[in-house]
Design an enzyme around this catalytic site. Structure first.
Site, short mmCIF file in Angstrom:
data_model
loop_
_atom_site.label_atom_id
_atom_site.label_comp_id
_atom_site.label_asym_id
_atom_site.label_seq_id
_atom_site.Cartn_x
_atom_site.Cartn_y
_atom_site.Cartn_z
CG ASN A 1 -0.19 -0.03 2.51
OD1 ASN A 1 0.42 0.95 2.89
ND2 ASN A 1 -0.18 -1.17 3.19
NE ARG A 2 -0.55 6.35 -3.31
CZ ARG A 2 -1.39 7.37 -3.40
NH1 ARG A 2 -2.69 7.14 -3.55
NH2 ARG A 2 -0.97 8.60 -3.32
#
Ligand code: C5P
Length: 231
Positions: free
Chosen positions: A30-31
């Protein structure tokens, strides 16, 4: 300097984003940059706490901020997957007064990790991944917490307004945490940015704090809310 209002407290902060391997060279991730969690760890150390930062895939440069100003008061434990994060956080939480789960933990992981690289030759033009649920770490910590231990969760939500608040209240209740810090995220907001905007939901479902600013300012507002709930 700032008030040493966390002096004598042992706190655990998780930060960054877990990566769930698919094969030896690929992962689901994920970011999350870990910046908000690192800011929480630094703020706690500045305010006198003894901090364990459980870090999942945070840039060396971002971690460098921790080792810079508050060296010695922050212990960094690095983890990769959600299950590794569960082990490290559970271990650190056993002696902690406050646990803040700021990490973006994968809700699911691949059911199987391939021994060797997945190939187009073997997979053809379509690949289906089967995922299994990861344990909800913060819900487990909240269920097992000792008297006097404060458990804080984060929630990144793509909704806004009343819907955001309602979802946040339900999430706080479901996880049974003392405080839920919610921020609005999207393709261009929240992640990898310098600033953040949060609402903190407390035990009765009320708004315990609301602020926007740098991740450090947000971190201090979260610790203010933690100090207020522990009174
Ligand atoms: O349910 P959701 O993923 O939105 O909840 C986010 C909060 O729960 C964060 O505090 C995150 O660190 C925590 N979490 C967790 N274990 C998971 C998923 C999320 O502790 N498997």
């Amino acid at each position: 300097g700032r008030a040493q209002d966390l002096a004598g407290l042992r706190v655990v902060v998780s930060a960054g984003g877990t990566r769930e391997p698919l094969d030896p060279v690929r992962f689901l991730g994920n970011r999350s940059s870990g910046r908000q969690g690192v800011a929480l760890a630094v703020a706690a150390a500045d305010r006198g706490a003894e901090v364990t930062l459980v870090a999942a895939h945070i840039d060396g440069e971002v971690i460098g901020e921790v080792l810079g100003g508050v060296r010695g008061r922050v212990t960094v434990v690095s983890v990769g997957t959600a299950l590794e994060m569960q082990d490290a956080v559970t271990d650190a939480a056993s002696g902690a007064d406050v646990v803040v789960m700021a990490a973006a933990v994968a809700d699911y992981r691949p059911a199987e990790v391939a021994e060797s690289k997945l190939t187009k030759e073997a997979q053809g033009d379509r690949l289906t991944l089967e995922l299994v649920e990861n344990p909800d770490i913060v819900a487990g910590l909240a269920a097992a917490r000792r008297p006097g231990q404060t458990v804080v969760a984060f929630a990144a939500e793509t909704s806004s307004g009343d819907e955001l608040l309602e979802r946040a209240r339900r999430k706080r209740e479901r996880k049974d945490v003392d405080l839920l810090v919610v921020n609005e995220v999207g393709w261009t907001r929240g992640f990898e940015t310098a600033d953040n905007e949060i609402v903190v939901i407390g035990r009765a479902g009320g708004v315990a704090a609301q602020t926007s600013g740098s991740k450090r300012e947000v971190a201090d507002a979260v610790w203010d809310a933690v100090v207020a709930t522990r009174r």
